[in-house]
Design a protein around this motif. Structure first.
Motif, PDB file in Angstrom:
ATOM      1  N   LYS A  66     -24.769 -35.977  -0.137  1.00 47.92           N
ATOM      2  CA  LYS A  66     -24.911 -36.048  -1.602  1.00 47.92           C
ATOM      3  C   LYS A  66     -23.676 -35.434  -2.265  1.00 47.92           C
ATOM      4  N   GLY A  68     -21.653 -34.748  -5.924  1.00 49.64           N
ATOM      5  CA  GLY A  68     -21.699 -34.714  -7.387  1.00 49.64           C
ATOM      6  C   GLY A  68     -20.338 -35.060  -7.973  1.00 49.64           C
ATOM      7  N   TRP A 110     -24.401 -40.684  -4.678  1.00 55.31           N
ATOM      8  CA  TRP A 110     -23.600 -40.158  -5.785  1.00 55.31           C
ATOM      9  C   TRP A 110     -24.531 -39.599  -6.841  1.00 55.31           C
ATOM     10  N   VAL A 111     -24.308 -38.362  -7.222  1.00 52.99           N
ATOM     11  CA  VAL A 111     -25.152 -37.700  -8.217  1.00 52.99           C
ATOM     12  C   VAL A 111     -24.268 -37.359  -9.414  1.00 52.99           C
ATOM     13  N   THR A 113     -22.833 -35.209 -12.110  1.00 50.58           N
ATOM     14  CA  THR A 113     -22.799 -33.809 -12.517  1.00 50.58           C
ATOM     15  C   THR A 113     -22.067 -33.728 -13.847  1.00 50.58           C
ATOM     16  N   THR A 126     -28.752 -29.325  -4.703  1.00 50.65           N
ATOM     17  CA  THR A 126     -28.961 -30.666  -5.269  1.00 50.65           C
ATOM     18  C   THR A 126     -27.900 -31.602  -4.701  1.00 50.65           C
ATOM     19  N   VAL A 127     -26.712 -31.061  -4.484  1.00 54.28           N
ATOM     20  CA  VAL A 127     -25.619 -31.830  -3.864  1.00 54.28           C
ATOM     21  C   VAL A 127     -24.975 -30.985  -2.757  1.00 54.28           C
TER      22      VAL A 127
END
Ligand code: GLU
Length: 301
Positions: A66, A68, A110-111, A113, A126-127
């Motif tokens: 993951k 960000g 892909w997150v 941020t 979270t990442v």
């Protein structure tokens, strides 16, 4: 020397983008929306192996990671509503890291941020990585790991194309200047130049504020502002010299043993084998920004 080079690069970029009259740096760059990318695709390591118990070993075993990134900064980290994957220099650096963990681009989650959630996203896992125009600072290094730098830029100003009252940070006293909460940029204009800051979540919101005349200027790194100016050169321009040094680092959870060494080894390798340059050429380079000097990495703590 480094600042000067960045300065020239950013000015050249803004000029080149303006001349080109297009925001190519932010386009989707041939991504066909299938989760992969037709653009930059570094070679994936076949048999990535890491010491047992490390986060790298866990990620490699899971086969996914993951990362960000920003979704609204053309050339740096950008995802359009119609695309599955972000493009830009930061996502490209993410693909390099993932490839060294044995993970192909289509297995990267892909997150998005924003500036203000980068530290918490790393602290609460979270990442796994934050690669999001993320300047290395002593303050941030108290709470997260930051390896690098992989890029150096400097803070500048974005103003309306027909505004000739603001030409540098010394003109900001009493002016309403938009920047992003949790960024180094907002701190610098407030503390050093006496501007009246308007804090938003994202730089794209700031650009909207500038276009409607609600603020007098937007401030952040020149490499970010060049992307916005290129998208609307009739309305916006980047002015003045860079007035800070922003060294972009790769954020990771401070507790991840050996992670800094892994990132530094990966960056050194990418500097040497041309992947870093290819990552740049595929993103900021396309917007006319000159390839900077290879940065010197900070030693790991
Ligand atoms: N590089 C600066 C920072 O990390 C400004 C850009 C951003 O907010 O992403 O704060």
């Amino acid at each position: 020397m480094k600042i000067r080079r960045t300065k020239i690069a950013v000015i050249a970029a803004a000029a080149a983008l303006t001349l080109a009259g297009c925001g190519d740096a932010g386009n989707d760059d041939g991504d066909n929306g299938d989760g992969g990318s037709d653009g930059f695709s570094p070679e994936v390591v076949e048999d990535a192996s890491f010491d047992d118990g490390t986060r790298m070993a866990e990620i490699a075993k899971d086969g996914k990671v993951k990362i960000g990134v920003k979704f609204d900064q053309p050339g740096i980290g950008f995802k359009s509503a119609t695309s599955d994957t972000p493009t830009g220099f930061d996502p490209n650096m993410g693909k390099i890291l993932a490839a060294k963990l044995g993970i192909p681009a289509d297995k990267i989650e892909w997150v998005e941020t924003i500036s203000d959630n980068r530290e918490p996203f790393l602290q609460n896992n979270t990442v796994d990585f934050v690669i999001a125009s993320y300047s290395i600072t002593d303050e941030r290094r108290q709470v997260v790991g930051q390896a690098g730098p992989y890029y150096v830029t400097g803070q500048q100003l974005l103003v309306a194309a027909d505004d000739d009252s603001i030409n540098g940070p010394d003109d900001l006293k009493g002016k309403k200047v938009c920047s992003v909460t949790g960024s180094t940029s907002i701190k610098t204009v407030e503390e050093q130049y006496g501007a009246t800051p308007a804090g938003f979540d994202t730089y794209s919101e700031c650009v909207e504020q500038l276009k409607t005349g609600s603020v007098d200027a937007v401030t952040t790194d020149g490499a970010i502002l060049a992307g916005y100016a290129a998208e609307d050169p009739d309305a916006l321009k980047v002015v003045g010299e860079p007035f800070s040094e922003e060294r972009y680092g790769i954020g990771y959870n401070k507790d991840a043993a050996g992670m800094c060494e892994f990132i530094n080894t990966t960056l050194e390798g990418a500097f040497e084998d041309g992947e870093w340059e290819a990552a740049f050429d595929d993103s900021l380079g396309k917007g006319g920004i000159d390839l900077p000097e290879t940065p010197t990495l900070d030693p790991c703590p």
